[in-house]
Design a protein around this motif. Sequence first.
Motif, PDB file in Angstrom:
ATOM      1  N   SER A   2      -1.232   2.178  17.124  1.00 55.19           N
ATOM      2  CA  SER A   2      -1.140   2.751  15.474  1.00 55.19           C
ATOM      3  C   SER A   2       0.326   1.482  15.631  1.00 55.19           C
ATOM      4  O   SER A   2       0.830   0.546  16.209  1.00 55.19           O
ATOM      5  CB  SER A   2      -0.993   3.789  15.514  1.00 55.19           C
ATOM      6  N   THR A   3       0.478   0.615  14.562  1.00 59.00           N
ATOM      7  CA  THR A   3       1.739   0.142  13.572  1.00 59.00           C
ATOM      8  C   THR A   3       2.895   1.098  13.223  1.00 59.00           C
ATOM      9  O   THR A   3       2.129   2.538  12.855  1.00 59.00           O
ATOM     10  CB  THR A   3       1.073  -0.994  12.588  1.00 59.00           C
ATOM     11  N   ARG A   5       3.763   1.507  10.636  1.00 61.02           N
ATOM     12  CA  ARG A   5       4.099   1.890   8.895  1.00 61.02           C
ATOM     13  C   ARG A   5       2.987   3.335   9.345  1.00 61.02           C
ATOM     14  O   ARG A   5       2.684   4.140   8.645  1.00 61.02           O
ATOM     15  CB  ARG A   5       3.407   1.238   8.366  1.00 61.02           C
ATOM     16  N   GLU A   6       1.673   2.997   9.465  1.00 59.62           N
ATOM     17  CA  GLU A   6       0.611   3.877  10.071  1.00 59.62           C
ATOM     18  C   GLU A   6       1.107   5.293  10.623  1.00 59.62           C
ATOM     19  O   GLU A   6       0.866   6.346  10.335  1.00 59.62           O
ATOM     20  CB  GLU A   6      -0.993   3.488  10.789  1.00 59.62           C
ATOM     21  N   ALA A   7       2.023   4.812  11.754  1.00 62.94           N
ATOM     22  CA  ALA A   7       2.695   6.504  12.876  1.00 62.94           C
ATOM     23  C   ALA A   7       3.937   6.886  12.306  1.00 62.94           C
ATOM     24  O   ALA A   7       3.926   8.043  12.773  1.00 62.94           O
ATOM     25  CB  ALA A   7       2.518   5.833  14.529  1.00 62.94           C
ATOM     26  N   PRO A   9       5.362   7.519   8.492  1.00 63.12           N
ATOM     27  CA  PRO A   9       5.070   7.359   7.655  1.00 63.12           C
ATOM     28  C   PRO A   9       6.337   7.664   6.894  1.00 63.12           C
ATOM     29  O   PRO A   9       6.407   7.288   5.391  1.00 63.12           O
ATOM     30  CB  PRO A   9       3.759   7.847   6.576  1.00 63.12           C
ATOM     31  N   THR A  12       8.806   4.892   6.652  1.00 64.46           N
ATOM     32  CA  THR A  12       8.615   3.487   6.053  1.00 64.46           C
ATOM     33  C   THR A  12       8.388   3.861   4.339  1.00 64.46           C
ATOM     34  O   THR A  12       8.427   3.401   3.728  1.00 64.46           O
ATOM     35  CB  THR A  12       6.769   3.574   5.881  1.00 64.46           C
ATOM     36  N   ASP A  45       6.684  -8.303   8.288  1.00 59.92           N
ATOM     37  CA  ASP A  45       5.328  -9.034   8.770  1.00 59.92           C
ATOM     38  C   ASP A  45       5.990  -9.921   9.702  1.00 59.92           C
ATOM     39  O   ASP A  45       6.702 -11.391   9.789  1.00 59.92           O
ATOM     40  CB  ASP A  45       4.111  -9.593   7.749  1.00 59.92           C
ATOM     41  N   TYR A  73       8.846  -0.546  17.925  1.00 56.90           N
ATOM     42  CA  TYR A  73       8.360   0.854  17.735  1.00 56.90           C
ATOM     43  C   TYR A  73       7.708   0.836  19.064  1.00 56.90           C
ATOM     44  O   TYR A  73       7.124  -0.114  20.057  1.00 56.90           O
ATOM     45  CB  TYR A  73       7.690   0.582  16.981  1.00 56.90           C
ATOM     46  N   LYS A  76       5.429   6.678  18.184  1.00 58.68           N
ATOM     47  CA  LYS A  76       6.012   7.115  17.341  1.00 58.68           C
ATOM     48  C   LYS A  76       7.116   7.269  17.299  1.00 58.68           C
ATOM     49  O   LYS A  76       8.044   8.123  16.908  1.00 58.68           O
ATOM     50  CB  LYS A  76       5.379   8.391  17.225  1.00 58.68           C
TER      51      LYS A  76
END
Length: 148
Positions: A2-3, A5-7, A9, A12, A45, A73, A76
Amino acid sequence: MSTIREAMPVLTRHEGVWGGAYTTVDNDGTILDQHECRITCEFPDDQPYPYFQTNRYTWADGKVEEYQFPGAYQDKVLLFDTERIEGKAWEADDSLVILWFAYKGIPDAFVYEMIHLSKCNNHRARTWHWFKQGEIYQRTLIKEHRVQ
């Protein structure tokens, strides 16, 4: 895999620019320092680090300090290792991030920071608990609002 941003939130949701004030007090509540802050949290990015934070501090006497904190990262957890600090941050629930860090220039000391983000994503309350040789010796209180 996972990125960030996904892991993470909640982390983010901190993306943007924050303005506010820091107040540091000793164990008796005596004010040791006060200054304004402008904190920029970015998730660039195609950069070496998926998180990048810039802290700019301004004192009433005109003193200004600025620091950059690139973050890696992994699983998590947001990891920092700069010339100034080393540390890690993780999400505790849907509005809270916990950060542990140590200043490389202050031996036997570390800080735990609690970062609370409002549900509207426009207000942050942060507290730093400073420990040296395992005992608390001061606290930093931070109130911020989203600038952009």
